[in-house]
Design a protein around this motif. Structure first.
Motif, PDB file in Angstrom:
ATOM      1  N   UNK A   5       0.876  -1.293   0.321  1.00 50.22           N
ATOM      2  CA  UNK A   5       0.100  -0.027  -0.053  1.00 50.22           C
ATOM      3  C   UNK A   5       1.131   1.548  -0.306  1.00 50.22           C
ATOM      4  N   UNK A   6       2.247   0.695   0.245  1.00 53.12           N
ATOM      5  CA  UNK A   6       2.971   2.256   1.130  1.00 53.12           C
ATOM      6  C   UNK A   6       4.565   2.176   0.564  1.00 53.12           C
ATOM      7  N   UNK A   7       5.163   3.259  -0.228  1.00 48.79           N
ATOM      8  CA  UNK A   7       6.522   1.841   0.422  1.00 48.79           C
ATOM      9  C   UNK A   7       7.073   1.887   1.794  1.00 48.79           C
ATOM     10  N   UNK A   8       8.862   1.122   1.755  1.00 49.15           N
ATOM     11  CA  UNK A   8       8.281   0.927   2.817  1.00 49.15           C
ATOM     12  C   UNK A   8       9.225   1.469   3.449  1.00 49.15           C
ATOM     13  N   UNK A   9       9.764   3.092   3.384  1.00 46.52           N
ATOM     14  CA  UNK A   9      10.456   4.005   4.031  1.00 46.52           C
ATOM     15  C   UNK A   9       9.621   5.591   3.598  1.00 46.52           C
ATOM     16  N   UNK A  10       9.442   6.399   4.414  1.00 44.50           N
ATOM     17  CA  UNK A  10       9.562   7.679   4.117  1.00 44.50           C
ATOM     18  C   UNK A  10      10.235   8.952   4.284  1.00 44.50           C
ATOM     19  N   UNK A  11      10.105   9.846   3.648  1.00 44.65           N
ATOM     20  CA  UNK A  11      11.317  10.996   3.952  1.00 44.65           C
ATOM     21  C   UNK A  11      10.658  12.460   4.629  1.00 44.65           C
ATOM     22  N   UNK A  12      11.037  12.891   5.578  1.00 42.88           N
ATOM     23  CA  UNK A  12      10.621  13.630   6.769  1.00 42.88           C
ATOM     24  C   UNK A  12      11.745  14.840   6.343  1.00 42.88           C
ATOM     25  N   UNK A  13      10.721  15.550   7.510  1.00 45.45           N
ATOM     26  CA  UNK A  13      11.557  17.588   6.711  1.00 45.45           C
ATOM     27  C   UNK A  13      12.172  17.158   7.890  1.00 45.45           C
ATOM     28  N   UNK A  14      14.313  17.741   7.756  1.00 45.12           N
ATOM     29  CA  UNK A  14      14.353  17.893   9.326  1.00 45.12           C
ATOM     30  C   UNK A  14      15.345  19.608   9.577  1.00 45.12           C
ATOM     31  N   UNK A  15      15.352  19.363  10.740  1.00 50.34           N
ATOM     32  CA  UNK A  15      16.065  21.395  11.075  1.00 50.34           C
ATOM     33  C   UNK A  15      17.168  21.128  11.785  1.00 50.34           C
ATOM     34  N   UNK A  16      18.096  21.314  11.752  1.00 48.19           N
ATOM     35  CA  UNK A  16      19.594  21.235  12.725  1.00 48.19           C
ATOM     36  C   UNK A  16      19.786  22.870  12.661  1.00 48.19           C
ATOM     37  N   UNK A  17      19.748  23.658  13.559  1.00 41.94           N
ATOM     38  CA  UNK A  17      19.597  25.032  14.348  1.00 41.94           C
ATOM     39  C   UNK A  17      21.103  24.931  14.898  1.00 41.94           C
ATOM     40  N   UNK A  18      22.201  25.252  14.804  1.00 40.44           N
ATOM     41  CA  UNK A  18      23.407  25.573  14.944  1.00 40.44           C
ATOM     42  C   UNK A  18      23.869  27.409  15.625  1.00 40.44           C
ATOM     43  N   UNK A  19      24.284  27.017  16.640  1.00 39.57           N
ATOM     44  CA  UNK A  19      24.564  28.574  16.710  1.00 39.57           C
ATOM     45  C   UNK A  19      25.872  29.217  16.312  1.00 39.57           C
ATOM     46  N   UNK A  20      25.370  30.489  15.454  1.00 37.73           N
ATOM     47  CA  UNK A  20      26.109  30.702  14.506  1.00 37.73           C
ATOM     48  C   UNK A  20      27.239  32.041  14.696  1.00 37.73           C
ATOM     49  N   UNK A  21      27.371  33.523  14.621  1.00 42.03           N
ATOM     50  CA  UNK A  21      28.422  34.350  14.784  1.00 42.03           C
ATOM     51  C   UNK A  21      27.416  35.406  15.607  1.00 42.03           C
ATOM     52  N   UNK A  22      27.499  36.351  16.353  1.00 42.80           N
ATOM     53  CA  UNK A  22      27.244  37.156  16.771  1.00 42.80           C
ATOM     54  C   UNK A  22      25.949  37.145  17.278  1.00 42.80           C
TER      55      UNK A  22
END
Length: 127
Positions: A5-22
């Motif tokens: 009925x569906x694929x064996x896997x699925x995609x999910x949006x991900x977001x990594x927030x890192x400390x940046x400059x200033x």
């Protein structure tokens, strides 16, 4: 016999927030591909999570199958166990971002299903 009925896997949006400059942040948007669980596997995972018997690493070992991730130059970062270990060490929060992507994707899917269910037109037939 299994019915597909569906694929064996699925995609999910991900977001990594890192400390940046200033005091600013650097946001890394990417996609993660997760294994679609069988009912028994999902129940076992839920039990392990409820009993706090599973770490983020173990969770990802069971479920993460790929990612679509690029470095700052636009070069694809190939998914492998070794690469994941290096990124987890180098980017604080990377492992948590992957786990969060899995659960956030599930939450969005449940919300979309609820909206679809509530927006169904009433039947044109009468009883």
């Amino acid at each position: 016999m299994s019915v597909v009925l569906a694929s064996v896997a699925f995609w999910a949006g991900a977001q990594l927030i890192l400390v940046g400059d200033l005091g600013k942040t650097e946001v890394v948007d990417f996609k993660a591909r997760f294994k679609r669980l069988k009912t028994s596997e999902r129940k076992q995972l839920e039990a392990d999570l409820a009993d706090k018997k599973i770490t983020d690493k173990e969770f990802l070992d069971r479920l993460l199958v790929d990612w679509d991730l690029k470095d700052k130059t636009g070069t694809a970062v190939i998914h492998s166990e070794k690469q994941r270990e290096e990124l987890v060490e180098d980017w604080d929060g990377f492992e948590a971002a992957l786990v969060q992507a899995y659960f956030e994707n599930g939450r969005k899917a449940r919300e979309a299903a609820e909206v679809a269910k509530n927006s169904e037109l009433p039947s044109a037939t009468t009883t």
